[in-house]
Design a protein around this motif. Structure first.
Motif, mmCIF file in Angstrom:
data_model
loop_
_atom_site.group_PDB
_atom_site.id
_atom_site.type_symbol
_atom_site.label_atom_id
_atom_site.label_comp_id
_atom_site.label_asym_id
_atom_site.label_seq_id
_atom_site.Cartn_x
_atom_site.Cartn_y
_atom_site.Cartn_z
ATOM 1 N N GLN A 195 -7.228 10.774 1.732
ATOM 2 C CA GLN A 195 -7.433 9.801 0.148
ATOM 3 C C GLN A 195 -6.465 10.757 -0.532
ATOM 4 O OE1 GLN A 195 -7.027 6.167 0.065
ATOM 5 N NE2 GLN A 195 -5.755 6.964 -2.179
ATOM 6 N N PRO A 196 -5.066 10.673 -1.327
ATOM 7 C CA PRO A 196 -4.916 10.897 -2.327
ATOM 8 C C PRO A 196 -5.306 10.543 -3.664
ATOM 9 C CG PRO A 196 -3.533 9.560 -1.379
ATOM 10 C CD PRO A 196 -4.381 9.449 -0.920
ATOM 11 N N LEU A 197 -5.956 11.183 -4.677
ATOM 12 C CA LEU A 197 -6.635 10.883 -5.459
ATOM 13 C C LEU A 197 -5.876 10.844 -7.611
ATOM 14 C CD1 LEU A 197 -10.329 12.539 -4.576
ATOM 15 C CD2 LEU A 197 -9.691 9.657 -4.454
ATOM 16 N N PRO A 198 -6.858 10.043 -8.289
ATOM 17 C CA PRO A 198 -7.567 8.900 -8.218
ATOM 18 C C PRO A 198 -6.473 8.152 -7.537
ATOM 19 C CG PRO A 198 -6.602 8.849 -10.401
ATOM 20 C CD PRO A 198 -5.513 10.293 -9.009
ATOM 21 N N ALA A 199 -8.433 6.811 -7.089
ATOM 22 C CA ALA A 199 -7.566 5.886 -6.425
ATOM 23 C C ALA A 199 -8.324 5.147 -6.338
ATOM 24 C CB ALA A 199 -7.116 6.240 -5.294
ATOM 25 N N VAL A 200 -8.692 3.504 -6.379
ATOM 26 C CA VAL A 200 -8.614 2.491 -6.038
ATOM 27 C C VAL A 200 -9.299 1.440 -4.809
ATOM 28 C CG1 VAL A 200 -8.756 -0.008 -6.635
ATOM 29 C CG2 VAL A 200 -8.100 1.683 -8.253
ATOM 30 N N LEU A 201 -10.129 1.910 -4.253
ATOM 31 C CA LEU A 201 -10.329 1.740 -2.989
ATOM 32 C C LEU A 201 -9.916 0.042 -3.158
ATOM 33 C CD1 LEU A 201 -12.928 3.925 -1.757
ATOM 34 C CD2 LEU A 201 -10.085 5.064 -1.534
ATOM 35 N N GLY A 202 -11.073 -0.160 -1.242
ATOM 36 C CA GLY A 202 -10.707 -1.825 -1.512
ATOM 37 C C GLY A 202 -9.496 -2.165 -0.826
ATOM 38 N N HIS A 203 -9.821 -3.107 0.294
ATOM 39 C CA HIS A 203 -8.103 -3.167 1.250
ATOM 40 C C HIS A 203 -8.361 -5.193 1.745
ATOM 41 C CE1 HIS A 203 -11.144 -1.243 4.409
ATOM 42 N NE2 HIS A 203 -10.884 -2.165 5.328
ATOM 43 N N GLU A 204 -9.546 -5.381 1.792
ATOM 44 C CA GLU A 204 -9.913 -6.414 2.091
ATOM 45 C C GLU A 204 -10.527 -7.298 1.516
ATOM 46 O OE1 GLU A 204 -13.709 -7.179 6.041
ATOM 47 O OE2 GLU A 204 -14.547 -7.499 4.047
ATOM 48 N N GLY A 205 -9.560 -7.709 0.509
ATOM 49 C CA GLY A 205 -9.043 -8.567 -0.201
ATOM 50 C C GLY A 205 -8.680 -10.243 0.100
ATOM 51 N N ALA A 206 -8.738 -11.416 -0.763
ATOM 52 C CA ALA A 206 -7.887 -12.673 -0.547
ATOM 53 C C ALA A 206 -8.047 -12.655 -2.461
ATOM 54 C CB ALA A 206 -8.499 -13.504 -0.051
ATOM 55 N N GLY A 207 -6.789 -13.307 -2.802
ATOM 56 C CA GLY A 207 -6.921 -14.031 -3.945
ATOM 57 C C GLY A 207 -5.371 -14.757 -4.605
ATOM 58 N N VAL A 208 -5.168 -14.926 -5.767
ATOM 59 C CA VAL A 208 -3.723 -15.675 -5.695
ATOM 60 C C VAL A 208 -2.568 -15.209 -6.254
ATOM 61 C CG1 VAL A 208 -3.416 -17.607 -7.327
ATOM 62 C CG2 VAL A 208 -5.695 -17.687 -7.006
ATOM 63 N N VAL A 209 -1.199 -15.548 -6.200
ATOM 64 C CA VAL A 209 -0.423 -14.790 -6.802
ATOM 65 C C VAL A 209 -0.242 -15.371 -7.744
ATOM 66 C CG1 VAL A 209 2.344 -14.850 -6.269
ATOM 67 C CG2 VAL A 209 0.502 -14.566 -4.232
ATOM 68 N N VAL A 210 0.266 -14.013 -9.077
ATOM 69 C CA VAL A 210 0.620 -14.525 -9.958
ATOM 70 C C VAL A 210 2.101 -14.867 -10.878
ATOM 71 C CG1 VAL A 210 -2.120 -14.263 -10.768
ATOM 72 C CG2 VAL A 210 -0.130 -12.458 -11.045
ATOM 73 N N GLU A 211 2.970 -13.521 -9.225
ATOM 74 C CA GLU A 211 3.854 -12.815 -10.053
ATOM 75 C C GLU A 211 4.464 -12.975 -8.698
ATOM 76 O OE1 GLU A 211 6.325 -9.760 -13.409
ATOM 77 O OE2 GLU A 211 4.578 -9.572 -12.524
ATOM 78 N N VAL A 212 5.796 -12.470 -8.476
ATOM 79 C CA VAL A 212 6.573 -12.328 -6.936
ATOM 80 C C VAL A 212 7.415 -11.418 -7.466
ATOM 81 C CG1 VAL A 212 6.036 -13.793 -5.141
ATOM 82 C CG2 VAL A 212 7.866 -14.021 -6.948
ATOM 83 N N GLY A 213 8.015 -10.422 -6.944
ATOM 84 C CA GLY A 213 9.653 -9.740 -7.380
ATOM 85 C C GLY A 213 10.186 -10.777 -7.089
ATOM 86 N N ALA A 214 11.470 -9.709 -7.660
ATOM 87 C CA ALA A 214 12.918 -10.402 -6.793
ATOM 88 C C ALA A 214 13.010 -10.131 -4.794
ATOM 89 C CB ALA A 214 14.164 -9.245 -6.901
ATOM 90 N N GLY A 215 13.676 -10.790 -4.534
ATOM 91 C CA GLY A 215 14.338 -11.046 -3.166
ATOM 92 C C GLY A 215 12.770 -11.550 -2.240
ATOM 93 N N VAL A 216 11.831 -12.562 -2.657
ATOM 94 C CA VAL A 216 10.573 -12.509 -1.823
ATOM 95 C C VAL A 216 10.424 -13.598 -2.185
ATOM 96 C CG1 VAL A 216 8.108 -13.084 -2.190
ATOM 97 C CG2 VAL A 216 9.009 -10.981 -3.126
ATOM 98 N N THR A 217 10.408 -14.249 -0.746
ATOM 99 C CA THR A 217 10.736 -15.687 -0.427
ATOM 100 C C THR A 217 9.296 -15.649 0.545
ATOM 101 O OG1 THR A 217 11.726 -15.003 1.566
ATOM 102 C CG2 THR A 217 13.288 -15.530 0.082
ATOM 103 N N GLY A 218 9.557 -17.501 0.407
ATOM 104 C CA GLY A 218 8.234 -17.640 1.255
ATOM 105 C C GLY A 218 6.983 -17.827 0.574
ATOM 106 N N ILE A 219 6.759 -16.578 -1.056
ATOM 107 C CA ILE A 219 5.539 -16.874 -1.265
ATOM 108 C C ILE A 219 5.450 -16.686 -3.249
ATOM 109 C CG2 ILE A 219 3.525 -15.556 -2.013
ATOM 110 C CD1 ILE A 219 4.009 -14.076 0.558
ATOM 111 N N ALA A 220 4.973 -17.736 -3.214
ATOM 112 C CA ALA A 220 4.933 -17.785 -4.583
ATOM 113 C C ALA A 220 4.077 -18.046 -5.680
ATOM 114 C CB ALA A 220 5.872 -19.421 -4.679
ATOM 115 N N PRO A 221 4.429 -18.109 -7.042
ATOM 116 C CA PRO A 221 3.268 -17.962 -8.096
ATOM 117 C C PRO A 221 1.777 -19.511 -7.286
ATOM 118 C CG PRO A 221 4.684 -17.196 -9.055
ATOM 119 C CD PRO A 221 5.081 -17.977 -7.787
ATOM 120 N N GLY A 222 0.497 -18.997 -7.409
ATOM 121 C CA GLY A 222 -0.031 -20.280 -7.359
ATOM 122 C C GLY A 222 -1.067 -19.687 -5.713
#
Length: 359
Positions: free
Chosen positions: A52-79
């Protein structure tokens, strides 16, 4: 700026501090975390078992709400509600094209580049996900949409423990109705594997763990027997299986001795499936006679041999039907500052899954 638990040295403390996430670029998504499970792989990254390169923020088993999408993203939207996939397949490498997206050559690309900064210092995301933060930025292909009525705290467990444990049974081992299964190691993955064995219609399901405090939970999730590890384990399991041994053993620890134990408790012609990620310095030994004589198979299993885009909806069907108990896997809940405490419990073999809850 967002709050995150930052690790700056191997086996060092995790300090909650503000980091600046990189801007949401093309093909990327910014997610506000609702919950993140603390996995043994996080501990392996923290103690140097896994790089693991450092410094790091660990954690990989997560769920949440999309707040922003970048250019070219389809099928996923804020909310949208999403589960994070820490090994998103590229869909175009040799492994992806041959039906093995869990071995994708590019699944860990995001882990190799910084996803944030702390002052002028680059910060890396553990397994490319960085879920021990109030918000994170990941590739859109690392987000698996889930219906809004599914509690995100429970959905988070699908991102690793449940996909891995159930997948090990159904995808890698391919357990059939009526077969016997021994599950060695009862953390979140092992307890999910027990549920997977029940879903597969296994007859005898033997839960193996040194902590007697895990017996009641294992039995409630589908185990038919509970045993402690030791020199007599193989004999005891043969005693439950007509003297032949288990058809399948699912190893969820990642140590040479427990992998060897998984091999030993299976019958002649049986299969030991190794799920736990261990150290490259921890050997497993077999003698030259037993390999052919017992005709057993040993199978490695990465990420439950799953394609999360396919398997998460299947698991959600089991969840909705009451066949899959996600909440029972969570034995402790902490705030972001409690990740270090969760690691201590894990080292001591206490509890199953600790869940980080975000306000």
């Amino acid at each position: 700026m967002t709050l995150a638990a930052v690790m700056r040295a191997l086996d060092g403390p995790l300090a909650v501090e503000e980091i600046e996430l990189n801007p949401t670029g093309p093909g990327q998504v910014r997610v506000r975390l609702a919950a993140a499970g603390v996995c043994h792989s996080d501990l392996s990254l923290a103690n140097g078992t896994l790089r693991q390169p450092l410094p790091a923020v660990l954690g990989h088993e997560g769920a949440g709400v999309v707040v922003e999408v970048g250019a070219g993203v389809t099928g996923i939207a804020p909310g949208d509600h999403v589960v994070l996939n820490w090994s998103p397949p590229c869909r175009s490498c040799w492994y992806c094209e041959h039906g093995e997206p869990y071995l994708c050559l590019h699944g860990d690309d995001a882990a190799r580049v910084p996803f944030a900064t702390s002052g002028d210092e680059p910060v890396y995301a553990g397994l490319g996900t960085g879920a021990f933060a109030a918000e994170t930025v990941v590739g859109a292909h690392a987000c698996i949409p889930v219906p809004a009525d599914i509690p995100l705290a429970e959905a988070a467990l699908l991102g690793c423990a449940v996909l891995t444990g159930v997948g090990a049974v159904t995808n890698a081992a391919k357990v059939q109705p009526g077969q016997s299964v021994a599950v060695i190691g009862l953390g979140g993955v092992g307890l999910a594997a027990i549920q997977g064995a029940r879903l597969a219609g296994a007859s005898a399901i033997v839960a193996v763990d040194p902590s007697p405090t895990k017996e009641e939970l294992a039995l409630s999730l589908g185990a038919t027997h509970f045993m402690a590890p030791g020199n007599k384990l193989a004999r005891e399991i043969r005693g439950l299986t007509g003297g032949i041994g288990a058809d399948h053993a699912i190893e969820c620890v990642g140590r040479g001795e427990t992998i060897r134990s998984a091999w030993s408790v299976t019958r002649r012609g049986g299969t030991a499936t190794v799920v736990g990620l261990g150290s490259a310095m921890d050997p497993v030994q077999f003698n030259a006679l037993e390999v052919a004589f017992f005709a057993r198979t040993i199978v490695g299993c990465m990420y439950g041999s799953t394609d999360p885009a396919v398997d998460v909806p299947i698991l959600l069907e089991h969840y909705r039907a009451g066949r899959l108990n996600l909440a029972a896997l969570v034995t402790d809940e902490v705030s972001l500052s409690g990740v270090g405490e969760a690691f201590s419990r894990m080292r001591d073999g206490r509890g199953a899954r600790t869940l980080v809850r975000f306000a």
